[in-house]
Design a protein around this motif. Structure first.
Motif, PDB file in Angstrom:
ATOM      1  N   GLU A 195     -27.363  25.896  19.685  1.00  0.00           N
ATOM      2  CA  GLU A 195     -26.673  25.652  20.256  1.00  0.00           C
ATOM      3  C   GLU A 195     -26.123  24.777  19.708  1.00  0.00           C
ATOM      4  O   GLU A 195     -24.478  24.200  19.493  1.00  0.00           O
ATOM      5  CB  GLU A 195     -27.232  24.983  21.449  1.00  0.00           C
ATOM      6  CG  GLU A 195     -28.011  25.644  22.228  1.00  0.00           C
ATOM      7  CD  GLU A 195     -26.926  26.048  23.267  1.00  0.00           C
ATOM      8  OE1 GLU A 195     -26.325  25.626  23.785  1.00  0.00           O
ATOM      9  OE2 GLU A 195     -27.136  27.749  23.772  1.00  0.00           O
ATOM     10  N   HIS A 254     -33.746  32.053  25.151  1.00  0.00           N
ATOM     11  CA  HIS A 254     -34.923  31.223  23.988  1.00  0.00           C
ATOM     12  C   HIS A 254     -35.815  30.983  24.008  1.00  0.00           C
ATOM     13  O   HIS A 254     -37.146  32.024  23.502  1.00  0.00           O
ATOM     14  CB  HIS A 254     -34.334  30.188  23.427  1.00  0.00           C
ATOM     15  CG  HIS A 254     -34.616  29.342  22.536  1.00  0.00           C
ATOM     16  ND1 HIS A 254     -33.843  29.544  21.524  1.00  0.00           N
ATOM     17  CD2 HIS A 254     -35.675  28.096  22.832  1.00  0.00           C
ATOM     18  CE1 HIS A 254     -35.167  28.477  20.693  1.00  0.00           C
ATOM     19  NE2 HIS A 254     -35.631  27.842  21.440  1.00  0.00           N
ATOM     20  N   ARG A 282     -29.514  29.927  28.626  1.00  0.00           N
ATOM     21  CA  ARG A 282     -29.715  30.398  27.340  1.00  0.00           C
ATOM     22  C   ARG A 282     -30.593  29.740  27.412  1.00  0.00           C
ATOM     23  O   ARG A 282     -31.737  30.527  26.436  1.00  0.00           O
ATOM     24  CB  ARG A 282     -28.442  29.922  26.851  1.00  0.00           C
ATOM     25  CG  ARG A 282     -27.249  29.960  26.756  1.00  0.00           C
ATOM     26  CD  ARG A 282     -26.127  29.763  26.551  1.00  0.00           C
ATOM     27  NE  ARG A 282     -26.015  28.355  26.016  1.00  0.00           N
ATOM     28  CZ  ARG A 282     -25.077  27.471  26.954  1.00  0.00           C
ATOM     29  NH1 ARG A 282     -24.654  28.064  27.666  1.00  0.00           N
ATOM     30  NH2 ARG A 282     -25.109  25.815  26.894  1.00  0.00           N
ATOM     31  N   TRP A 283     -31.498  28.936  27.776  1.00  0.00           N
ATOM     32  CA  TRP A 283     -32.228  29.007  27.719  1.00  0.00           C
ATOM     33  C   TRP A 283     -33.994  29.354  28.004  1.00  0.00           C
ATOM     34  O   TRP A 283     -34.974  29.642  26.866  1.00  0.00           O
ATOM     35  CB  TRP A 283     -32.787  26.531  28.289  1.00  0.00           C
ATOM     36  CG  TRP A 283     -34.396  26.459  27.916  1.00  0.00           C
ATOM     37  CD1 TRP A 283     -35.015  26.458  28.638  1.00  0.00           C
ATOM     38  CD2 TRP A 283     -34.937  26.173  26.425  1.00  0.00           C
ATOM     39  NE1 TRP A 283     -36.429  26.425  28.418  1.00  0.00           N
ATOM     40  CE2 TRP A 283     -36.076  25.400  27.629  1.00  0.00           C
ATOM     41  CE3 TRP A 283     -34.418  25.608  25.705  1.00  0.00           C
ATOM     42  CZ2 TRP A 283     -37.941  25.363  26.474  1.00  0.00           C
ATOM     43  CZ3 TRP A 283     -35.612  25.395  24.723  1.00  0.00           C
ATOM     44  CH2 TRP A 283     -37.045  25.200  25.007  1.00  0.00           C
ATOM     45  N   LYS A 325     -26.491  21.511  18.977  1.00  0.00           N
ATOM     46  CA  LYS A 325     -26.439  20.203  19.123  1.00  0.00           C
ATOM     47  C   LYS A 325     -27.686  19.880  19.505  1.00  0.00           C
ATOM     48  O   LYS A 325     -28.760  20.546  19.459  1.00  0.00           O
ATOM     49  CB  LYS A 325     -25.794  20.767  20.571  1.00  0.00           C
ATOM     50  CG  LYS A 325     -25.752  18.928  21.830  1.00  0.00           C
ATOM     51  CD  LYS A 325     -24.738  19.034  23.224  1.00  0.00           C
ATOM     52  CE  LYS A 325     -25.130  17.956  23.451  1.00  0.00           C
ATOM     53  NZ  LYS A 325     -24.704  18.058  25.137  1.00  0.00           N
ATOM     54  N   LEU A 376     -26.049  26.472  30.813  1.00  0.00           N
ATOM     55  CA  LEU A 376     -27.420  26.220  30.276  1.00  0.00           C
ATOM     56  C   LEU A 376     -28.730  27.082  29.967  1.00  0.00           C
ATOM     57  O   LEU A 376     -29.328  27.012  29.055  1.00  0.00           O
ATOM     58  CB  LEU A 376     -27.348  24.557  29.502  1.00  0.00           C
ATOM     59  CG  LEU A 376     -27.870  24.061  28.553  1.00  0.00           C
ATOM     60  CD1 LEU A 376     -27.910  24.612  27.300  1.00  0.00           C
ATOM     61  CD2 LEU A 376     -28.218  22.476  28.984  1.00  0.00           C
TER      62      LEU A 376
END
Length: 199
Positions: A119, A145, A141-142, A121, A138
Motif C-alpha cells: 500500500e 491480501h 484490498r486487505w 503506507k 481498504l
C-alpha cells in the motif's frame, strides 16, 4: 513421527491398491481450525500463529506467509506423497475466517507489514483495523491480501506434492467465501500445471 506415519500410509495404500482401490490423501489441519475451549497445551509449532484483528495469536492455527510453516508442510507433502496418491487434497481450513475465536486474518506483524509495503503506507494492526471500519475499499484490498497469503502457502504445498509425485493431481476441499477464494484455486492450478479437483 511423520516418517513412521508416512511408512504406514504407504503400506496401507499398497495393500488397498492390490484390492483394486484407487487411493488419495487429504492434508487435514493445515492452517488449522483454531483454538477451542479446553485446549491448554503449548503450541505444537515454532512459527507464527494465525492472528486476529484484536491481536490474539492462535496456538492451533498458523500464519500462511510464515516461511517456516510453508517449509514444514512442503516437507510433509514430499514425505506423504512419495507413494503417488491419485489426488492430494488441501483441507478446507485454508480460509481467512472461522478459526475459532479469530474472526478473520491473518493480522500478524508479517502480514500487516507486507500489506503496508504493498500500500505504500506504514500501517500498524490497530490503525489498519480502525481504518477499515470506515473504508470499504481498504477492507476489500486487505481481504484480497489475506487470500493472497493463503494462495502463497497453497502454491508452495502444491509444488512440493508435484515434486514428490508428478502424476498426483491436486485437489482443494474448499469453503466458499467470495471471489478471493479463486486466488487459492489459481495458485494450486499454477503449481500443478493443470486444472485441479474440487469438492
Amino acid at each position: 513421527t511423520h516418517a513412521k506415519y508416512a511408512d504406514f500410509i504407504e503400506k496401507m495404500a499398497a495393500e488397498t491398491a492390490r484390492m483394486g482401490y484407487r487411493n488419495s490423501i487429504e492434508f487435514e489441519l493445515t492452517i488449522g481450525d483454531g483454538d477451542r475451549l479446553g485446549q491448554t497445551k503449548e503450541p505444537f509449532r515454532d512459527w507464527t500463529g494465525f492472528t486476529g484483528p484484536d491481536g490474539f495469536e492462535g496456538t492451533r492455527s498458523s500464519c500462511p506467509r510464515d516461511p517456516r510453516f510453508q517449509d514444514y508442510f512442503s516437507k510433509a507433502a514430499r514425505l506423504y506423497c512419495r507413494w503417488h496418491p491419485e489426488v492430494a487434497w488441501l483441507d478446507d481450513d485454508v480460509r481467512i475466517e472461522n478459526h475459532g475465536r479469530i474472526t478473520s486474518g491473518c493480522f500478524c506483524a508479517r502480514c500487516v507489514t507486507a500489506f503496508a509495503k504493498a500500500e505504500g503506507k506504514a500501517w500498524t494492526r490497530e490503525a489498519l483495523v480502525e481504518a477499515m471500519n470506515g473504508d470499504r475499499a481498504l477492507a476489500k484490498r486487505w481481504r484480497t491480501h489475506c487470500f493472497a497469503g493463503l494462495a502463497e502457502f497453497a502454491y508452495a504445498w502444491g509444488r512440493a506434492v508435484k515434486e514428490a509425485s508428478p502424476r498426483t493431481r491436486l485437489g482443494f476441499q474448499y469453503p466458499w467465501a467470495d471471489e478471493g477464494q479463486n486466488l487459492i484455486v489459481e495458485a494450486l492450478a499454477q503449481a500443478a500445471g493443470e486444472p485441479i479437483e474440487m469438492r
